[in-house]
Scaffold this motif. Structure first.
Motif, PDB file in Angstrom:
ATOM      1  N   UNK A  85      -3.505  14.223  -1.064  1.00 62.07           N
ATOM      2  CA  UNK A  85      -3.091  12.929  -0.515  1.00 62.07           C
ATOM      3  C   UNK A  85      -3.750  11.775  -1.271  1.00 62.07           C
ATOM      4  N   UNK A  86      -3.008  10.681  -1.430  1.00 62.05           N
ATOM      5  CA  UNK A  86      -3.570   9.479  -2.049  1.00 62.05           C
ATOM      6  C   UNK A  86      -3.084   8.255  -1.290  1.00 62.05           C
ATOM      7  N   UNK A  87      -3.820   7.183  -1.443  1.00 59.84           N
ATOM      8  CA  UNK A  87      -3.444   5.880  -0.912  1.00 59.84           C
ATOM      9  C   UNK A  87      -3.868   4.862  -1.947  1.00 59.84           C
ATOM     10  N   UNK A  88      -2.937   3.993  -2.346  1.00 53.79           N
ATOM     11  CA  UNK A  88      -3.212   3.048  -3.420  1.00 53.79           C
ATOM     12  C   UNK A  88      -2.602   1.687  -3.118  1.00 53.79           C
ATOM     13  N   UNK A  89      -3.406   0.647  -3.312  1.00 52.86           N
ATOM     14  CA  UNK A  89      -2.903  -0.715  -3.164  1.00 52.86           C
ATOM     15  C   UNK A  89      -2.420  -1.204  -4.513  1.00 52.86           C
ATOM     16  N   UNK A  90      -1.266  -1.874  -4.514  1.00 53.44           N
ATOM     17  CA  UNK A  90      -0.680  -2.397  -5.742  1.00 53.44           C
ATOM     18  C   UNK A  90       0.221  -3.575  -5.384  1.00 53.44           C
ATOM     19  N   UNK A  91       0.914  -4.102  -6.374  1.00 52.58           N
ATOM     20  CA  UNK A  91       1.912  -5.140  -6.134  1.00 52.58           C
ATOM     21  C   UNK A  91       3.229  -4.682  -6.739  1.00 52.58           C
ATOM     22  N   UNK A  92       4.320  -5.142  -6.164  1.00 52.35           N
ATOM     23  CA  UNK A  92       5.633  -4.805  -6.697  1.00 52.35           C
ATOM     24  C   UNK A  92       5.862  -5.545  -8.006  1.00 52.35           C
ATOM     25  N   UNK A  93       6.666  -4.960  -8.867  1.00 51.42           N
ATOM     26  CA  UNK A  93       7.117  -5.607 -10.094  1.00 51.42           C
ATOM     27  C   UNK A  93       8.502  -6.205  -9.865  1.00 51.42           C
ATOM     28  N   UNK A 102      -2.015   6.643  -9.552  1.00 51.83           N
ATOM     29  CA  UNK A 102      -1.815   8.016  -9.085  1.00 51.83           C
ATOM     30  C   UNK A 102      -0.625   8.646  -9.788  1.00 51.83           C
ATOM     31  N   UNK A 103      -0.739   9.909 -10.117  1.00 50.44           N
ATOM     32  CA  UNK A 103       0.338  10.646 -10.768  1.00 50.44           C
ATOM     33  C   UNK A 103       1.186  11.311  -9.694  1.00 50.44           C
ATOM     34  N   UNK A 104       2.477  11.051  -9.733  1.00 50.32           N
ATOM     35  CA  UNK A 104       3.376  11.588  -8.718  1.00 50.32           C
ATOM     36  C   UNK A 104       4.611  12.176  -9.392  1.00 50.32           C
ATOM     37  N   UNK A 106       0.880  -1.175   0.000  1.00 49.60           N
ATOM     38  CA  UNK A 106       0.000   0.000   0.000  1.00 49.60           C
ATOM     39  C   UNK A 106       0.915   1.222   0.000  1.00 49.60           C
ATOM     40  N   UNK A 107       0.709   2.110  -0.966  1.00 53.46           N
ATOM     41  CA  UNK A 107       1.523   3.315  -1.108  1.00 53.46           C
ATOM     42  C   UNK A 107       0.693   4.526  -0.709  1.00 53.46           C
ATOM     43  N   UNK A 108       1.265   5.359   0.174  1.00 56.30           N
ATOM     44  CA  UNK A 108       0.620   6.607   0.592  1.00 56.30           C
ATOM     45  C   UNK A 108       1.543   7.768   0.288  1.00 56.30           C
ATOM     46  N   UNK A 109       0.955   8.856  -0.170  1.00 59.65           N
ATOM     47  CA  UNK A 109       1.760  10.030  -0.447  1.00 59.65           C
ATOM     48  C   UNK A 109       0.902  11.167  -0.957  1.00 59.65           C
ATOM     49  N   UNK A 110       1.531  12.080  -1.683  1.00 60.56           N
ATOM     50  CA  UNK A 110       0.853  13.236  -2.254  1.00 60.56           C
ATOM     51  C   UNK A 110       1.055  13.199  -3.761  1.00 60.56           C
ATOM     52  N   UNK A 111      -0.029  13.415  -4.513  1.00 58.54           N
ATOM     53  CA  UNK A 111       0.053  13.346  -5.973  1.00 58.54           C
ATOM     54  C   UNK A 111       0.513  14.675  -6.573  1.00 58.54           C
ATOM     55  N   UNK A 112       0.518  14.763  -7.895  1.00 61.55           N
ATOM     56  CA  UNK A 112       0.982  15.972  -8.582  1.00 61.55           C
ATOM     57  C   UNK A 112       0.087  17.185  -8.322  1.00 61.55           C
ATOM     58  N   UNK A 113      -1.158  16.939  -7.892  1.00 61.89           N
ATOM     59  CA  UNK A 113      -2.081  18.028  -7.560  1.00 61.89           C
ATOM     60  C   UNK A 113      -1.989  18.424  -6.087  1.00 61.89           C
ATOM     61  N   UNK A 114      -0.965  17.860  -5.397  1.00 61.32           N
ATOM     62  CA  UNK A 114      -0.728  18.099  -3.973  1.00 61.32           C
ATOM     63  C   UNK A 114      -1.866  17.567  -3.095  1.00 61.32           C
ATOM     64  N   UNK A 169      12.425   7.035  -9.809  1.00 62.99           N
ATOM     65  CA  UNK A 169      12.277   6.688 -11.220  1.00 62.99           C
ATOM     66  C   UNK A 169      10.818   6.816 -11.620  1.00 62.99           C
ATOM     67  N   UNK A 170      10.571   7.496 -12.731  1.00 57.30           N
ATOM     68  CA  UNK A 170       9.237   7.582 -13.322  1.00 57.30           C
ATOM     69  C   UNK A 170       9.328   6.898 -14.681  1.00 57.30           C
ATOM     70  N   UNK A 171       8.657   5.757 -14.808  1.00 55.30           N
ATOM     71  CA  UNK A 171       8.758   4.964 -16.030  1.00 55.30           C
ATOM     72  C   UNK A 171       7.556   5.104 -16.929  1.00 55.30           C
ATOM     73  N   UNK A 172       7.472   4.198 -17.884  1.00 55.69           N
ATOM     74  CA  UNK A 172       6.381   4.258 -18.862  1.00 55.69           C
ATOM     75  C   UNK A 172       5.017   3.979 -18.238  1.00 55.69           C
ATOM     76  N   UNK A 173       3.976   4.503 -18.890  1.00 49.03           N
ATOM     77  CA  UNK A 173       2.594   4.260 -18.463  1.00 49.03           C
ATOM     78  C   UNK A 173       2.038   3.137 -19.326  1.00 49.03           C
ATOM     79  N   UNK A 174       1.493   2.122 -18.675  1.00 50.10           N
ATOM     80  CA  UNK A 174       0.871   0.989 -19.370  1.00 50.10           C
ATOM     81  C   UNK A 174      -0.477   0.730 -18.728  1.00 50.10           C
ATOM     82  N   UNK A 175      -1.497   0.699 -19.565  1.00 52.00           N
ATOM     83  CA  UNK A 175      -2.860   0.427 -19.089  1.00 52.00           C
ATOM     84  C   UNK A 175      -3.253   1.349 -17.934  1.00 52.00           C
ATOM     85  N   UNK A 176      -2.877   2.618 -18.048  1.00 54.69           N
ATOM     86  CA  UNK A 176      -3.270   3.628 -17.070  1.00 54.69           C
ATOM     87  C   UNK A 176      -2.431   3.659 -15.807  1.00 54.69           C
TER      88      UNK A 176
END
Length: 132
Positions: free
Chosen positions: A36-44, A57-59, A26-34, A82-89
């Motif tokens: 707060x966001x919280x998002x569940x994901x999996x590591x690559x 989320x855009x950061x 679960x990642x928590x932080x602040x997006x490009x619009x300043x 690192x900000x990488x490529x966008x795939x499937x949103x």
């Protein structure tokens, strides 16, 4: 199932071995619009210094985040390196811990010189034969 990434074609010298492994976080932080966001994901991919994840989320690079391991509930401060490529949103995002945390992932990282041809590397069938 995890795999060790082939770093021989990557000119960047990594401080620790990268392992391709999906771990729920679960990642928590602040997006490009300043905001707060919280998002569940999996590591690559994971390593002792952080992880590569994909986020909707855009950061921005350098942003401070909190990454929580969903299984252990352990949380670490990290920042975007690192900000990488966008795939499937979702964008690939490299996150680095504020301090190295090799035990955060609860895996044993292979040595730097490890390859599938390393003498200590075993295939499943060879490992079963040795154990019997």
């Amino acid at each position: 199932m995890s795999q060790v990434a082939n770093t021989t074609t990557n000119p960047v010298r990594r401080r620790s071995q990268r392992v391709l492994m999906q771990v729920g976080v679960r990642i928590r932080g602040t997006d490009t619009q300043n905001k707060p966001f919280e998002e569940e994901t999996v590591t690559l991919a994971i390593n002792a210094h952080g992880a590569l994840v994909s986020l909707k989320s855009r950061i921005t690079s350098g942003s401070k985040m909190k990454m929580k391991h969903k299984m252990t509930e352990e949380e670490q401060e990290c920042h975007v390196v690192f900000l990488g490529p966008v795939r499937e949103g979702k964008a690939e995002i490299g996150l680095e811990f504020s301090e190295p945390r090799p035990t955060f992932w609860r895996v044993a990282f292979p040595p730097e010189d490890w390859t599938p041809k390393h003498p200590e590397a075993r295939t499943v069938s060879r490992a079963r034969l040795v154990e019997k």
